[in-house]
Motif scaffolding. Sequence first.
Motif, PDB file in Angstrom:
ATOM      1  N   GLY A 131       0.799  -1.224   0.000  1.00  0.00           N
ATOM      2  CA  GLY A 131       0.000   0.000   0.000  1.00  0.00           C
ATOM      3  C   GLY A 131       0.827   1.267   0.000  1.00  0.00           C
ATOM      4  O   GLY A 131       0.307   2.342   0.303  1.00  0.00           O
ATOM      5  N   GLY A 132       2.140   1.144  -0.282  1.00  0.00           N
ATOM      6  CA  GLY A 132       2.979   2.332  -0.381  1.00  0.00           C
ATOM      7  C   GLY A 132       3.442   2.858   0.964  1.00  0.00           C
ATOM      8  O   GLY A 132       3.384   2.174   1.992  1.00  0.00           O
ATOM      9  N   GLU A 133       3.891   4.105   0.930  1.00  0.00           N
ATOM     10  CA  GLU A 133       4.504   4.712   2.114  1.00  0.00           C
ATOM     11  C   GLU A 133       3.569   4.765   3.320  1.00  0.00           C
ATOM     12  O   GLU A 133       3.998   4.530   4.446  1.00  0.00           O
ATOM     13  CB  GLU A 133       5.027   6.109   1.785  1.00  0.00           C
ATOM     14  CG  GLU A 133       6.267   6.088   0.934  1.00  0.00           C
ATOM     15  CD  GLU A 133       6.903   7.457   0.756  1.00  0.00           C
ATOM     16  OE1 GLU A 133       6.386   8.456   1.308  1.00  0.00           O
ATOM     17  OE2 GLU A 133       7.929   7.515   0.069  1.00  0.00           O
ATOM     18  N   SER A 134       2.311   5.060   3.093  1.00  0.00           N
ATOM     19  CA  SER A 134       1.402   5.164   4.240  1.00  0.00           C
ATOM     20  C   SER A 134       1.250   3.819   4.941  1.00  0.00           C
ATOM     21  O   SER A 134       1.203   3.762   6.178  1.00  0.00           O
ATOM     22  CB  SER A 134       0.044   5.722   3.818  1.00  0.00           C
ATOM     23  OG  SER A 134      -0.591   4.849   2.901  1.00  0.00           O
ATOM     24  N   ALA A 135       1.225   2.734   4.186  1.00  0.00           N
ATOM     25  CA  ALA A 135       1.098   1.407   4.784  1.00  0.00           C
ATOM     26  C   ALA A 135       2.395   0.995   5.487  1.00  0.00           C
ATOM     27  O   ALA A 135       2.351   0.360   6.548  1.00  0.00           O
ATOM     28  CB  ALA A 135       0.714   0.379   3.728  1.00  0.00           C
ATOM     29  N   VAL A 136       3.533   1.344   4.905  1.00  0.00           N
ATOM     30  CA  VAL A 136       4.812   1.035   5.556  1.00  0.00           C
ATOM     31  C   VAL A 136       4.908   1.822   6.863  1.00  0.00           C
ATOM     32  O   VAL A 136       5.316   1.281   7.891  1.00  0.00           O
ATOM     33  CB  VAL A 136       6.009   1.330   4.628  1.00  0.00           C
ATOM     34  CG1 VAL A 136       7.332   1.132   5.372  1.00  0.00           C
ATOM     35  CG2 VAL A 136       5.965   0.447   3.385  1.00  0.00           C
ATOM     36  N   ALA A 193       2.730  -6.960  14.279  1.00  0.00           N
ATOM     37  CA  ALA A 193       2.469  -5.743  13.498  1.00  0.00           C
ATOM     38  C   ALA A 193       1.902  -6.102  12.121  1.00  0.00           C
ATOM     39  O   ALA A 193       0.965  -5.447  11.643  1.00  0.00           O
ATOM     40  CB  ALA A 193       3.737  -4.909  13.362  1.00  0.00           C
ATOM     41  N   LEU A 194       2.448  -7.132  11.484  1.00  0.00           N
ATOM     42  CA  LEU A 194       1.929  -7.573  10.181  1.00  0.00           C
ATOM     43  C   LEU A 194       0.466  -7.992  10.310  1.00  0.00           C
ATOM     44  O   LEU A 194      -0.367  -7.648   9.467  1.00  0.00           O
ATOM     45  CB  LEU A 194       2.763  -8.732   9.629  1.00  0.00           C
ATOM     46  CG  LEU A 194       4.170  -8.393   9.142  1.00  0.00           C
ATOM     47  CD1 LEU A 194       4.997  -9.663   8.973  1.00  0.00           C
ATOM     48  CD2 LEU A 194       4.121  -7.605   7.835  1.00  0.00           C
ATOM     49  N   GLU A 195       0.156  -8.726  11.376  1.00  0.00           N
ATOM     50  CA  GLU A 195      -1.230  -9.149  11.601  1.00  0.00           C
ATOM     51  C   GLU A 195      -2.131  -7.955  11.903  1.00  0.00           C
ATOM     52  O   GLU A 195      -3.214  -7.822  11.330  1.00  0.00           O
ATOM     53  CB  GLU A 195      -1.303 -10.157  12.746  1.00  0.00           C
ATOM     54  CG  GLU A 195      -0.837 -11.529  12.364  1.00  0.00           C
ATOM     55  CD  GLU A 195      -1.077 -12.549  13.461  1.00  0.00           C
ATOM     56  OE1 GLU A 195      -1.755 -12.240  14.471  1.00  0.00           O
ATOM     57  OE2 GLU A 195      -0.573 -13.679  13.309  1.00  0.00           O
ATOM     58  N   ASP A 196      -1.695  -7.098  12.822  1.00  0.00           N
ATOM     59  CA  ASP A 196      -2.520  -5.965  13.238  1.00  0.00           C
ATOM     60  C   ASP A 196      -2.785  -5.001  12.089  1.00  0.00           C
ATOM     61  O   ASP A 196      -3.848  -4.370  12.046  1.00  0.00           O
ATOM     62  CB  ASP A 196      -1.867  -5.213  14.392  1.00  0.00           C
ATOM     63  CG  ASP A 196      -1.861  -6.010  15.689  1.00  0.00           C
ATOM     64  OD1 ASP A 196      -2.473  -7.100  15.747  1.00  0.00           O
ATOM     65  OD2 ASP A 196      -1.218  -5.543  16.653  1.00  0.00           O
ATOM     66  N   CYS A 197      -1.832  -4.886  11.178  1.00  0.00           N
ATOM     67  CA  CYS A 197      -1.996  -3.984  10.023  1.00  0.00           C
ATOM     68  C   CYS A 197      -2.688  -4.675   8.857  1.00  0.00           C
ATOM     69  O   CYS A 197      -2.825  -4.082   7.786  1.00  0.00           O
ATOM     70  CB  CYS A 197      -0.639  -3.425   9.600  1.00  0.00           C
ATOM     71  SG  CYS A 197       0.060  -2.303  10.829  1.00  0.00           S
TER      72      CYS A 197
END
Length: 142
Positions: free
Chosen positions: A12-17, A99-103
Motif C-alpha cells: 500500500g505504499g509509504e502510508s502502509a509502511v 504488526a503484520l497481523e494488526d496492520c
Amino acid sequence: MTTHPTPFERLGGESAVRELVDRFYDLMDLEPVLAPLRALHPTSLDGSRDKLFWFLCGWLGGPAHFENRFGHPRLRARHLPYAIDSDARDQWLACMHQALEDCQVPQDLAQALWPSIAQLADHMRNTPDQPSSSTITAPAPP
C-alpha cells in the motif's frame, strides 16, 4: 511485458509502511514481554521509527529513502553497538509478526516476506546466547 507489483506497492505504499512501523514500535512500548527489546532502543523512538520506515520502503521495492540519506544500509555493522542475541531476535520477530497481523497485511504477502524478514533478523545476532527466561520464541510464518 507484464510487470508485477513490488511488495511495497502490494502493501500500500509509504502510508502502509509507516503504519506497519508505527504499530511495530507501539507494540514494543505496550507489551511488557518486549521490555528487553525496548531497552535496546533510545528513550525516544522517533529516530528508530524513521530509520526503519526509510529502510523498509527501499527493502520492499519502493523509494530508497535510507540509502539516499545514509548510503548502503550495512545493517549488521550499524547494529554492532547493541547486544543482539537469539532472545532479542525472537522478540523483534514476534513484534514484527504481530504488526503484520494488526496492520492486516495480506497473508500471502506476509508469508512471502517472512523468510526474508526472519533471515534479516537472524543476521543481526552479534552476541552469544545466555541462559534466559524469555517467554518468546520465534514466531512461525504468518
